[in-house]
Structures are given as structure tokens and as C-alpha cells.
Scaffold this motif. Structure first.
Motif, PDB file in Angstrom:
ATOM      1  N   HIS A   1      39.789 -44.489   1.775  1.00  0.00           N
ATOM      2  CA  HIS A   1      40.416 -43.090   1.646  1.00  0.00           C
ATOM      3  C   HIS A   1      39.545 -42.238   0.867  1.00  0.00           C
ATOM      4  CE1 HIS A   1      43.988 -43.342   4.538  1.00  0.00           C
ATOM      5  NE2 HIS A   1      43.806 -44.511   4.228  1.00  0.00           N
ATOM      6  N   ASP A   2      38.957 -42.630  -0.146  1.00  0.00           N
ATOM      7  CA  ASP A   2      38.282 -42.313  -1.366  1.00  0.00           C
ATOM      8  C   ASP A   2      36.917 -41.866  -0.431  1.00  0.00           C
ATOM      9  OD1 ASP A   2      40.430 -42.821  -3.101  1.00  0.00           O
ATOM     10  OD2 ASP A   2      39.380 -44.859  -3.491  1.00  0.00           O
ATOM     11  N   VAL A   3      36.175 -42.584  -0.154  1.00  0.00           N
ATOM     12  CA  VAL A   3      34.909 -42.373   0.448  1.00  0.00           C
ATOM     13  C   VAL A   3      34.839 -41.359   1.569  1.00  0.00           C
ATOM     14  CG1 VAL A   3      32.960 -43.325   1.875  1.00  0.00           C
ATOM     15  CG2 VAL A   3      34.091 -44.723   0.034  1.00  0.00           C
ATOM     16  N   VAL A   4      36.002 -41.252   2.382  1.00  0.00           N
ATOM     17  CA  VAL A   4      35.965 -40.102   3.273  1.00  0.00           C
ATOM     18  C   VAL A   4      36.128 -38.851   2.600  1.00  0.00           C
ATOM     19  CG1 VAL A   4      38.414 -40.012   3.841  1.00  0.00           C
ATOM     20  CG2 VAL A   4      36.928 -39.411   5.690  1.00  0.00           C
ATOM     21  N   TRP A   5      36.811 -38.722   1.583  1.00  0.00           N
ATOM     22  CA  TRP A   5      37.014 -37.639   0.514  1.00  0.00           C
ATOM     23  C   TRP A   5      35.584 -37.104   0.002  1.00  0.00           C
ATOM     24  CZ3 TRP A   5      40.644 -33.627  -0.921  1.00  0.00           C
ATOM     25  CH2 TRP A   5      41.877 -33.826  -0.283  1.00  0.00           C
ATOM     26  N   MET A   6      34.798 -38.292  -0.427  1.00  0.00           N
ATOM     27  CA  MET A   6      33.589 -38.040  -0.995  1.00  0.00           C
ATOM     28  C   MET A   6      32.730 -37.413   0.161  1.00  0.00           C
ATOM     29  SD  MET A   6      33.469 -41.664  -3.098  1.00  0.00           S
ATOM     30  CE  MET A   6      31.769 -41.762  -3.685  1.00  0.00           C
ATOM     31  N   GLY A   7      32.824 -38.000   1.463  1.00  0.00           N
ATOM     32  CA  GLY A   7      32.101 -37.533   2.547  1.00  0.00           C
ATOM     33  C   GLY A   7      32.308 -35.945   2.821  1.00  0.00           C
ATOM     34  N   ALA A   8      33.616 -35.591   2.690  1.00  0.00           N
ATOM     35  CA  ALA A   8      34.007 -34.264   2.833  1.00  0.00           C
ATOM     36  C   ALA A   8      33.492 -33.467   1.791  1.00  0.00           C
ATOM     37  CB  ALA A   8      35.698 -34.320   2.997  1.00  0.00           C
ATOM     38  N   ALA A   9      33.502 -33.622   0.358  1.00  0.00           N
ATOM     39  CA  ALA A   9      32.849 -33.039  -0.828  1.00  0.00           C
ATOM     40  C   ALA A   9      31.475 -32.777  -0.466  1.00  0.00           C
ATOM     41  CB  ALA A   9      33.341 -33.663  -1.879  1.00  0.00           C
ATOM     42  N   ALA A  10      30.696 -33.844   0.144  1.00  0.00           N
ATOM     43  CA  ALA A  10      29.215 -33.860   0.532  1.00  0.00           C
ATOM     44  C   ALA A  10      29.048 -32.762   1.523  1.00  0.00           C
ATOM     45  CB  ALA A  10      28.913 -34.921   0.730  1.00  0.00           C
ATOM     46  N   GLY A  11      29.859 -32.340   2.271  1.00  0.00           N
ATOM     47  CA  GLY A  11      29.954 -31.440   3.490  1.00  0.00           C
ATOM     48  C   GLY A  11      29.670 -32.122   4.898  1.00  0.00           C
TER      49      GLY A  11
END
Length: 652
Positions: A226-236
Motif C-alpha cells: 500500500h505504501d509503494v502504490v502511493w509512492m507510484g501515485a506521487a511519481a505520476g
């Protein structure tokens, strides 16, 4: 002496320019090695539950209460111990309550200050004075140091300490001083914090958890899916953005995005009303106990459907672009027969759909976004990439985090190590090359970092896409299931299609030879090491144990998240590793901060020793200790170089 060795010792001599300074440092380091090992605190799967997380952080999973027991034994009643513990957890709030109940506040201040000083002394005793000094609050550093340090030269110690305490009370600083001591105890009772993933999603306040972690004195973070998918979102990465939005809407947590991160949901809401205004969107109802009114719930369902369809389009396009992901069975829209209202799944079976209205799907090009969908995603991508607070949180995750960590002989990670059924490490293709075991973790983590730091645009894109892969792929260490059946759970009634079969890791973690092999793969001693991970809720209510393989594997996801408590039966496991060994703590559900203060309730209900050490562990037994021993050897070499005249001392 080799040139490289001499060059290094010359650099070391700049820090310790004389025999005296080098000798003093050796003595200092040697003394540190003989101090008790600091307490490590392990938490996992916080899922946005800030209040419960904050309480566990304050009580150190029972470590504060244990210190109180150590200091006072049977000299204080249980009610007095509870009151003192609550004061340490919530000093300011508890003082406000006491002031409304206590008639003689001056006497209460005096008793309380002495009790806190005693707890402080015991808590600080396992650290060097230098380390304690760095932890002291600036305003009261000198006075606290005087109170917690034994002074052999003072003949009448009682009068000396009485004078200091009385002065604190007389000048009206007792409350501030009590707060400072309580916070110092919280700070010293845990030396290092480990977060084993999933800070984000489900609960309402992951952004508050991130703010709190950024203030914490010493920690590391193992990323969860769940953290990594948010990190991906923050990267666009748009499939990650759609996933984050869908999860937030589904659990009634849009406040995280709108209020927590200032991401405007109006473009999605407007689009949803335009396209799905006449659609009841019944299968997209919001889960949990959100406080939305009827109109908000109706809008929520339409937004939910709008972003879910966008997500399925983006994911389908992604897995077709990256055939090497081996996830083409997740591209499902082209399998729909819109006339019959059915879908033929990859196994050839046909199922009726629970919802057959797809106004934005072009059946000739089912994975293409409409102009309206593209506009929504472009605006959201810009909002995520330009949100200063979110970017600050993600950079902190990159700085303090990773996919795994080997720390003091234990292997920490969130999910699972991909294994074949025979227990061998599964080979996984990542952009054309094969990886397994530790190498797989390392390459995936490297690609995550490339999404943020690579100069090459193509490497950045690969890094962004790999974050969605880590979130949802069967061979991802952080997912570890046969498929993510999101589409099936929405659209197909048959529960057999919802099944997500776990990786062999979860069937083989009771086999000692396989666990030993995993520890060796990460360079750890299988005789002493443990695997500590979260990700999979432990169903205590069904009799499941969090301790596997005779204590070599410890699972600490027990249900911080309220959504999981029906199946777990508790509110989370945490782990403490101190100088005496490993202790697992089971927690009762946390009701509220107000209850914790008023009723003096705690939630560390059951502590079970996983492993006691035959002797008390010292700093010398830790990773820090090994590094200090290396430094001592280097300093001994420097002393020899001084004494043999190879390096000249500098007197000034």
C-alpha cells in the motif's frame, strides 16, 4: 603497510591527531560496547489508524509500564501505576484532568516529579551520558541531568534534590517539567523503531502517521504494497493514482486526499456526475462507517465507478505494454460481451456481470481512455506530482525505507519471499532479466528509486511502472498472491473467482530448512536470526498463531486496521526486542484517546516471550557493536602507526 591502509589511517588521524585522543576514543567505544542493548520496537500494517498507532508509540507496547514495574515493584498500587503510565503517555491532557480532581496540587506535583525522576533514571541508565544529553529537552536539559545523575560529591543528596524540586514548583514550572520528563521517558524507553509496511490506505489518517514518523528519533521503514502504490501515485504513475483514488473512495477516506494532501477531487466528481449521473452504481457502495450524508454517498458511488473503470483501462494497457510482467490475465475489458452482459475469463468460463453499463468503453479499443477520462487523469497526475506535502512524505519513505532490512541478526520485510512449491527461490523476470531471492528485492528497490532519481527518462518510466507491478503482481514480494481479483469482486457474483491463492512462502514458513535457507540468502545466521514480517493478518479468533517455525518466523500484522478486526479478533501485534530477548505483544482494540486518559486503559493486553537470551545482550552484540569493534581495531592500528613513527602526531 599498504598505500590504501596508510591513506585511510592518515584520514583517521585528522579526527584523532594525538595518541591521547585516539586512546580516549578507544576507551569510550569499549565502554559503549558493554552497555545493555537498546530496545527495538516493531510495528506493522498501521493502515492510517493514527490514534491507535500514536498510543502504541507512546506506551512502547508495554515498555513504559514495564519500567514503572521495575522501578516501583510492589511499593505502588496497580491503580497508581496505571495513573503514572497514563501521565507518561499523555502528560498535558492528564494534568488537565488531575487539576479538576486534586485539591493539593503542590503535593501532587512533588510526588509526581519524584516518581518520574526515578523512572527517568532507570530508563536512562542503559545509555551513555552523551546520548541521554542529546535527548534532553533544551529548556530543561541542565536541571534534568542534575536530577537523574548520581552525584557522589553531594553529602546530603535528599536536601540537594528537594531544593531543586521545590524550586521547580515554586516558580510555576512544575507542569512544563512533568511534560518534559514524560516525553523524555517516551523518547528513551525505545531506542529504535521498525515500521514493517502499510502505513497507507484503509484508515483515515496516514498523513498524520507520516508527520509523526518524521519527528521520530531513530527508525527504519520496510515498504508495504500500500505504501509503494502511493509512492507510484506521487511519481505520476496513472494506474497507481487510479488505485489510490479507488481505495480512498471505497473506504470513505477522501478526506486524506482533499484535506490531508490538498488534492482536488472536483474534476473526478464533475466527470462522474456527467457520465454516471443516471446510473445507480449500486455495486460501488462505500465500505466502512463513513459519515457521508445521502447525497455524498450517491456521489461517492458514481466517483467510485468512474475511477474503477479508469483503473481497469490503465491496468489493461500497462500489462499489454509490459508482456514481461506476465499479467495479461489482468486485462479483462476486452473479454466482456456487451450484448450478452457476460465475460469470458482467462480460464474459458463465462460469467454474467453484476453491472453492464460501460458508457466510456469503446469495445473496439476497450483500454483507451475517453477525452474526459484523460483530462481527469492529467489533472490528478499534476496534483499528485505537485503536492509538496505528499512529495515530502514520499522522499522520507525513500530516505528511511526499503523493501527489506537485515538488522541485528533479523530479516525484516513486509510480504513474502517468492518461492516455488519445492521451497527453492522463484526466478522472476524483471525487464528481460531473471532474478530471485535477495537479488529480486534489490533490483525492485533499485527501480523504485530510479523513478525519482534517474536522469534517463526511460529508466524513470520503468521505475514508475514497476511500482504498480510491486503492488499487484503475483511474483511481487509485497503482494505474493496468484492475482489481485479487484475486477472479479466488483463484477462477478461467483466467489470462486475472487480467490487469491497465496505464494508457497505462506505454506512453507513452518519448515525450518527452508526458513534457514532464506536467512542465509540475506547473509544472516539461521541459528540466531528471525524473519519478522507483516502483510497477512493473523486470525487469532480462529486459533492462528503469529509465531511460526518454532519462533524463527514472527508475523506482526494482527489488525491495527478496523476493517480487519472481524477476522483477526484483536487490534494488532507488535514486537519488542530488548536486552533480554524478543517479546510479542497482542493488543486490544483502541477505543479513543479520551478513554485512555479518563479510564487509564491500556491496550497491550498480552505479552508472550518468543525468545529469551541466555545472557543479557549488550551493544557489543548488535550491528552497531560490530561497527564499533571495527573502529576500535582501526584506532589500535592508528596508535601503532603513531608509536612506530609512520604517522606524526599533531599537538595542535
Amino acid at each position: 603497510m599498504r598505500k590504501e591502509e596508510l591513506r585511510y589511517l592518515q584520514r583517521l588521524a585528522e579526527l584523532y591527531p594525538t595518541i591521547g585522543k585516539a586512546s580516549t576514543e578507544i576507551i569510550n567505544l569499549q565502554s559503549i560496547l558493554n552497555l545493555p542493548k537498546g530496545t527495538e520496537h516493531f510495528l506493522s500494517d498501521l493502515h492510517g489508524e493514527y490514534e491507535a498507532f500514536s498510543h502504541v508509540l507512546r506506551n512502547g507496547s508495554g515498555a513504559v509500564r514495564k519500567k514503572i514495574d521495575d522501578v516501583f515493584g510492589h511499593t505502588l498500587s496497580n491503580s497508581d501505576k496505571r495513573a503514572l503510565a497514563t501521565l507518561i503517555y499523555y502528560p498535558k491532557d492528564k494534568i488537565d484532568v488531575i487539576k479538576n480532581e486534586e485539591e493539593d496540587m503542590e503535593n501532587w506535583y512533588k510526588i509526581t516529579l519524584y516518581r518520574l525522576i526515578e523512572v527517568c533514571k532507570t530508563t536512562a541508565s542503559k545509555y551513555t551520558r552523551s546520548k541521554v544529553r542529546k535527548a534532553l529537552p533544551a529548556d530543561y536539559a541542565y536541571v534534568i541531568e542534575e536530577l537523574i545523575t548520581e552525584k557522589a560529591e553531594v553529602l546530603d543528596k535528599e536536601a540537594y534534590y528537594d531544593a531543586i524540586v521545590n524550586t521547580i514548583i515554586q516558580i510555576g514550572r512544575a507542569e512544563n517539567f512533568i511534560i518534559a520528563l514524560a516525553e523524555l521517558i517516551q523518547r528513551l524507553v525505545v531506542d529504535h523503531l521498525h515500521i514493517l509496511g502499510d502505513i497507507y490506505d484503509r484508515g483515515p489518517a496516514p498523513h498524520f502517521i507520516m508527520d509523526r514518523l518524521m519527528e521520530y528519533h531513530s527508525l527504519d521503514i520496510q515498504w508495504g504494497n500500500h505504501d509503494v502504490v502511493w509512492m507510484g501515485a506521487a511519481a505520476g504513475q496513472q494506474a497507481c493514482i487510479a488505485t489510490v483514488l479507488r481505495n480512498s473512495i471505497r473506504y470513505g477516506n477522501l478526506d486524506i486526499l482533499e484535506d490531508g494532501y490538498g488534492i482536488n477531487m472536483l474534476p473526478l466528481a464533475t466527470f462522474a456526475m456527467e457520465v454516471y449521473g443516471e446510473d445507480s452504481c449500486e455495486i460501488f457502495s462505500i465500505k466502512g462507517s463513513s459519515d457521508y450524508n445521502i447525497l455524498e454517498k450517491e456521489l461517492g458511488k458514481k466517483m467510485h465507478k468512474a475511477i474503477a473503470v479508469i483503473q481497469f483501462k490503465l491496468e489493461g494497457k500497462l500489462v499489454r505494454k509490459h508482456r514481461e510482467f506476465q499479467m495479461e490475465d489482468r486485462a479483462l475489458l476486452h473479454r466482456i460481451d456487451p450484448k450478452k452482459g457476460t465475460i469470458v475469463m482467462p480460464d474459458g468460463k463465462e460469467y454474467p456481470l453484476r453491472d453492464t453499463k460501460f458508457p466510456t468503453v469503446d469495445w473496439n479499443h476497450p483500454y483507451e481512455l475517453t477525452e474526459g477520462e484523460r483530462e481527469v487523469m492529467d489533472k490528478l497526475s499534476s496534483a499528485f506530482r505537485n503536492c509538496e506535502k505528499l512529495q515530502r512524505h514520499i522522499l522520507f519513505l525513500l530516505d528511511k525505507g526499503g523493501l527489506y532490512k537485515a538488522y541485528n541478526g533479523n530479516l525484516l520485510f513486509h510480504g513474502s519471499i517468492p518461492l516455488n512449491e519445492d521451497g527453492t527461490f522463484r526466478e522472476v523476470q524483471i525487464y528481460g532479466k531473471s532474478y530471485k531471492g535477495k537479488e529480486l528485492y534489490d533490483i525492485l528497490e533499485a527501480y523504485v528509486r530510479r523513478a525519482y532519481y534517474a536522469v534517463d527518462k526511460e529508466e524513470q518510466k520503468k521505475g514508475r511502472d514497476i511500482m504498480w507491478y510491486i503492488w499487484a503482481a503475483p511474483n511481487s514480494p509485497l503482494f505474493g498472491k496468484s492475482k489481485m481479483s479487484t475486477f472479479e469482486r466488483y463484477f462477478i457474483e461467483d466467489p470462486a473467482t475472487h480467490e487469491e491463492k497465496k505464494n508457497a512462502y505462506y505454506r512453507l514458513w513452518e519448515k525450518e530448512e527452508i526458513v534457514d535457507q532464506m536467512l542465509l540468502e540475506f547473509g544472516l545466521d539461521p541459528e540466531k536470526g528471525h524473519i519478522i514480517n507483516g502483510h497477512v493478518p493473523v486470525h487469532q479468533s480462529e486459533g492462528e498463531s503469529p509465531v511460526k517455525c518454532n519462533g524463527k518466523v514472527i508475523v506482526i500484522d494482527g489488525g491495527f486496521c478496523k476493517a480487519y478486526r472481524k477476522v483477526t479478533g484483536i487490534a494488532g501485534y507488535t514486537l519488542i526486542y530488548n536486552s533480554y530477548g524478543l517479546t510479542l505483544c497482542a493488543h486490544e482494540p483502541f477505543t479513543s484517546k479520551a478513554d485512555a486518559i479518563a479510564k487509564e486503559t491500556d491496550i497491550a493486553s498480552n505479552r508472550v516471550a518468543v525468545r529469551y537470551t541466555p545472557r543479557r545482550l549488550l551493544v557489543g552484540d548488535t550491528d552497531t557493536g560490530y561497527a564499533l569493534k571495527e573502529r576500535i581495531q582501526e584506532l589500535i592500528q592508528l596508535l601503532e602507526a603513531y608509536r612506530k613513527g609512520i604517522i606524526k602526531e599533531k599537538s595542535k
